[in-house]
Design an enzyme around this catalytic site. Structure first.
Site, PDB file in Angstrom:
ATOM      1  N   GLU A  42       7.880   2.208  -6.192  1.00 25.02           N
ATOM      2  CA  GLU A  42       8.022   1.704  -4.821  1.00 25.02           C
ATOM      3  C   GLU A  42       8.103   2.884  -3.856  1.00 25.02           C
ATOM      4  OE1 GLU A  42       7.909  -0.362  -2.548  1.00 25.02           O
ATOM      5  OE2 GLU A  42       9.133  -2.150  -2.807  1.00 25.02           O
ATOM      6  N   ASP A  43       7.637   2.651  -2.644  1.00 25.50           N
ATOM      7  CA  ASP A  43       7.753   3.705  -1.628  1.00 25.50           C
ATOM      8  C   ASP A  43       9.203   3.857  -1.164  1.00 25.50           C
ATOM      9  OD1 ASP A  43       7.759   1.213  -0.395  1.00 25.50           O
ATOM     10  OD2 ASP A  43       6.186   1.658   1.051  1.00 25.50           O
TER      11      ASP A  43
ATOM     12  N   ASP B  32       3.536   3.458   6.542  1.00 26.32           N
ATOM     13  CA  ASP B  32       2.856   3.222   7.822  1.00 26.32           C
ATOM     14  C   ASP B  32       3.778   2.685   8.904  1.00 26.32           C
ATOM     15  OD1 ASP B  32       3.208   0.554   6.710  1.00 26.32           O
ATOM     16  OD2 ASP B  32       1.785  -0.122   8.224  1.00 26.32           O
TER      17      ASP B  32
ATOM     18  N   ARG C  91      -0.150   6.783   7.562  1.00 27.69           N
ATOM     19  CA  ARG C  91      -0.058   6.907   6.096  1.00 27.69           C
ATOM     20  C   ARG C  91      -0.554   8.275   5.622  1.00 27.69           C
ATOM     21  NH1 ARG C  91       1.041   1.743   3.992  1.00 27.69           N
ATOM     22  NH2 ARG C  91       0.093   0.010   5.094  1.00 27.69           N
TER      23      ARG C  91
ATOM     24  N   LYS D 143      17.429   3.641   1.238  1.00 26.94           N
ATOM     25  CA  LYS D 143      18.357   3.565   2.382  1.00 26.94           C
ATOM     26  C   LYS D 143      19.543   2.705   1.953  1.00 26.94           C
ATOM     27  CE  LYS D 143      14.689   2.958   5.773  1.00 26.94           C
ATOM     28  NZ  LYS D 143      14.247   2.062   6.846  1.00 26.94           N
TER      29      LYS D 143
ATOM     30  N   LYS E 281       0.818  -1.194   0.000  1.00 27.52           N
ATOM     31  CA  LYS E 281       0.000   0.000   0.000  1.00 27.52           C
ATOM     32  C   LYS E 281       0.864   1.261   0.000  1.00 27.52           C
ATOM     33  CE  LYS E 281      -3.057  -2.431   3.128  1.00 27.52           C
ATOM     34  NZ  LYS E 281      -3.530  -2.493   4.541  1.00 27.52           N
ATOM     35  N   GLY E 282       2.111   1.104   0.426  1.00 24.33           N
ATOM     36  CA  GLY E 282       2.957   2.265   0.717  1.00 24.33           C
ATOM     37  C   GLY E 282       3.137   3.271  -0.401  1.00 24.33           C
TER      38      GLY E 282
ATOM     39  N   ASP F  85      14.847  -0.659   0.987  1.00 25.82           N
ATOM     40  CA  ASP F  85      15.588  -0.831   2.235  1.00 25.82           C
ATOM     41  C   ASP F  85      16.666  -1.905   1.992  1.00 25.82           C
ATOM     42  OD1 ASP F  85      16.020  -0.638   5.050  1.00 25.82           O
ATOM     43  OD2 ASP F  85      14.590  -2.227   5.448  1.00 25.82           O
TER      44      ASP F  85
ATOM     45  N   PHE G 219      13.648   4.400  10.722  1.00 25.11           N
ATOM     46  CA  PHE G 219      12.322   3.952  10.285  1.00 25.11           C
ATOM     47  C   PHE G 219      11.435   5.176  10.117  1.00 25.11           C
ATOM     48  CE2 PHE G 219       8.103   2.113  10.457  1.00 25.11           C
ATOM     49  CZ  PHE G 219       8.270   1.016   9.619  1.00 25.11           C
ATOM     50  N   VAL G 220      10.850   5.312   8.922  1.00 19.72           N
ATOM     51  CA  VAL G 220      10.074   6.517   8.609  1.00 19.72           C
ATOM     52  C   VAL G 220       8.610   6.178   8.316  1.00 19.72           C
ATOM     53  CG1 VAL G 220      12.040   7.873   7.784  1.00 19.72           C
ATOM     54  CG2 VAL G 220      10.812   6.407   6.175  1.00 19.72           C
TER      55      VAL G 220
HETATM   56  P1  5GP Z   1      13.104  -4.189   1.470  1.00 26.23           P
HETATM   57  O1  5GP Z   1      12.612  -5.444   0.819  1.00 26.23           O
HETATM   58  O2  5GP Z   1      13.822  -3.257   0.520  1.00 26.23           O
HETATM   59  O3  5GP Z   1      13.921  -4.474   2.702  1.00 26.23           O
HETATM   60  O4  5GP Z   1      11.853  -3.481   2.080  1.00 26.23           O
HETATM   61  C1  5GP Z   1      10.976  -2.778   1.347  1.00 26.23           C
HETATM   62  C2  5GP Z   1       9.685  -2.575   2.099  1.00 26.23           C
HETATM   63  O5  5GP Z   1       9.863  -2.527   3.525  1.00 26.23           O
HETATM   64  C3  5GP Z   1       9.120  -1.238   1.712  1.00 26.23           C
HETATM   65  O6  5GP Z   1       8.337  -1.338   0.549  1.00 26.23           O
HETATM   66  C4  5GP Z   1       8.325  -0.877   2.953  1.00 26.23           C
HETATM   67  O7  5GP Z   1       7.046  -1.483   2.885  1.00 26.23           O
HETATM   68  C5  5GP Z   1       9.094  -1.498   4.096  1.00 26.23           C
HETATM   69  N1  5GP Z   1       9.994  -0.508   4.725  1.00 26.23           N
HETATM   70  C6  5GP Z   1      11.343  -0.475   4.685  1.00 26.23           C
HETATM   71  N2  5GP Z   1      11.825   0.571   5.373  1.00 26.23           N
HETATM   72  C7  5GP Z   1      10.736   1.232   5.867  1.00 26.23           C
HETATM   73  C8  5GP Z   1      10.579   2.409   6.664  1.00 26.23           C
HETATM   74  O8  5GP Z   1      11.520   3.106   7.077  1.00 26.23           O
HETATM   75  N3  5GP Z   1       9.292   2.757   6.962  1.00 26.23           N
HETATM   76  C9  5GP Z   1       8.209   2.045   6.550  1.00 26.23           C
HETATM   77  N4  5GP Z   1       7.001   2.479   6.909  1.00 26.23           N
HETATM   78  N5  5GP Z   1       8.328   0.929   5.781  1.00 26.23           N
HETATM   79  C10 5GP Z   1       9.585   0.528   5.455  1.00 26.23           C
END
Ligand code: 5GP
Length: 171
Positions: free
Chosen positions: A95-96, A155, A161, A127, A39-40, A99, A148-149
């Site tokens: 993508e939002d 969310d 959100r 990040k 949803k992000g 990470d 963490f944001v």
């Molecule tokens: P990744 O697979 O790159 O580790 O994670 C991606 C997903 O983790 C993002 O699409 C998001 O949903 C969640 N995520 C990673 N970091 C954050 C953050 O700082 N805040 C929030 N709300 N979600 C995060």
């Protein structure tokens, strides 16, 4: 857990999103198909498309990353697939936040297998210090530190959100 410090104001976000929209439009002047990750990314996507003139189509996917609290476990599961084919289309994944990079890498792999003409990726936030895999992202809104944001679609336990800015969550 409460959002404490404001990391990015709504004005900063709006300015950068308009720049990203212009970049994507410049790279794909004729047509572009945006695939947003629920949803992000829903607010990022809606501001992006409102900054684009000309042909643009959308579709949505939903993934579960088995997130526990504020850390991702690295496992990714497809919850909702696309409504339409990607065959021959200029596709940009929206993508939002990237990470560890595991979610986006998984998405790129499954979407590439559907024969898009071009496949690129855009994220509002990145990040890089958290990256576990080497994943290519052509359009990056902001590079941020390891925190963490929430806000602007992102969310914590389904809350925040609706914030217009992006804030860091502290304990
Ligand atoms: P990744 O697979 O790159 O580790 O994670 C991606 C997903 O983790 C993002 O699409 C998001 O949903 C969640 N995520 C990673 N970091 C954050 C953050 O700082 N805040 C929030 N709300 N979600 C995060």
């Amino acid at each position: 857990m409460h959002p404490t410090e404001i990391l990015l104001s709504n004005e900063q976000i709006q300015k950068r999103v308009a720049e990203l929209a212009a970049e994507i439009r410049r790279d794909f002047p004729d047509d572009v198909h945006l695939v947003a990750v629920l949803k992000g990314a829903f607010i990022f996507l809606s501001d992006l498309v409102r900054n684009m003139t000309g042909p643009v189509s959308l579709d949505f996917m939903a993934l579960s990353s088995y997130a526990k609290g504020t850390t991702s476990s690295g496992e990714v599961r497809l919850l909702k697939d696309l409504d339409t084919t990607l065959d021959g289309k200029n596709v940009v994944i929206i993508e939002d936040i990237v990470d560890t990079g595991l979610t986006l890498l998984y998405l790129q792999d499954i979407l590439r297998a559907r024969n898009p003409k071009v496949l690129r990726s855009a994220c509002l936030l990145s990040k890089p210090s958290r990256r576990q895999v080497d994943v290519k992202v052509e359009y990056v809104g902001f590079t941020i530190d390891d925190c963490f944001v929430v806000g602007y679609g992102l969310d914590y336990a389904e809350q925040y959100r609706n914030l217009r800015h992006i804030a860091v969550v502290g304990s």
